[in-house]
Design a protein around this motif. Sequence first.
Motif: not given
Length: 233
Positions: A160-165, A130-139
Motif C-alpha cells: 500500500f502507499a500513502e497518497k493525499f493523507g 525537522e523530519v520530512r517524509q520522502t516518497e520511500e517513507n510513504r510505502k
Amino acid sequence: KSLTFTKGYESVSIGAFCCYTTNAWHYDATDKNGRLNTLTPHSVDAFLASARVKNSYPVLCFHWGDENTHYPKYEHWQYSQKLLDTQSATIIGHHPHVIQGIRSYQLGTAIYSLGNFCFDDCKSTRFGVEVRQTEENRKGCLCLLDVSFQKTPKIQIIAFAEKFGKCFLTDEFTDEITLYSCALETAAIPERYEQMRKSEMLSARDKRMNRRDLRWLLRHLNLPSVMAVLQRR
C-alpha cells in the motif's frame, strides 16, 4: 536443535523483540521494570521453545535495523539465516520506515521490514529538528499468514502507499520488493553490501533532516542523549 512441527498448528504465538541498536537506553531492562523485551538469542530461543510445547506457530516481530535503508544489517541477515535454517518461524521486521527485501530459508521466511504504516512529518522547536517524509517513507506492506499448512505457512504480501493523507492498496512497487529481495544475495560479500547500505542511509538522512551543525549538537547535549550514547558504547 531443530524446532519443527509434526502436525497441524493449534494456534499462533506472536513474540515482539527490540534490538539493542534501536533502543540502547532501555535495553535489557525487562528484569528491572518490564519495559522492554530484548532481542537476544536467549529470549528468542525461549519463545520458540514455548511455542513448540503449545504446538503454536511462532511469529517473531523484530524491531531492528537502521532507518531509511532498504537493506537490513549484515548481522541481521546472518542471524535470520542461522535461525530459520534450523527452526520453524516467520520473522517480520519493522523500524527502518522503508520496505526491505524478503528471503525464504529452510524452515521459514524473513520479511525484513514492512515499511511505514502511520507516520508524518514532524518538527521539534525545542531541539531544532525537522523530519520530512520522502516518497520511500510513504510505502508499506501488509503480511498475511495462512498457518493451516503443516510446516511453513503460506505468505501473502499486500503493498500500500500513502497518497493525499490516505492509504491505497497498490502493486506499483511490487518490482521494488523483488529488487530488494534479490539484493540480499549480495550480503554474501559483507564489505560490498555494507558500503551500499551505508551510502543509502547517508543520502536519506540528508533528504529528511536539517543540517546537523554545532548549534544542533549543543541542543542535543542533554542527559538522556549522553547516557544513551555512553550505554551503547
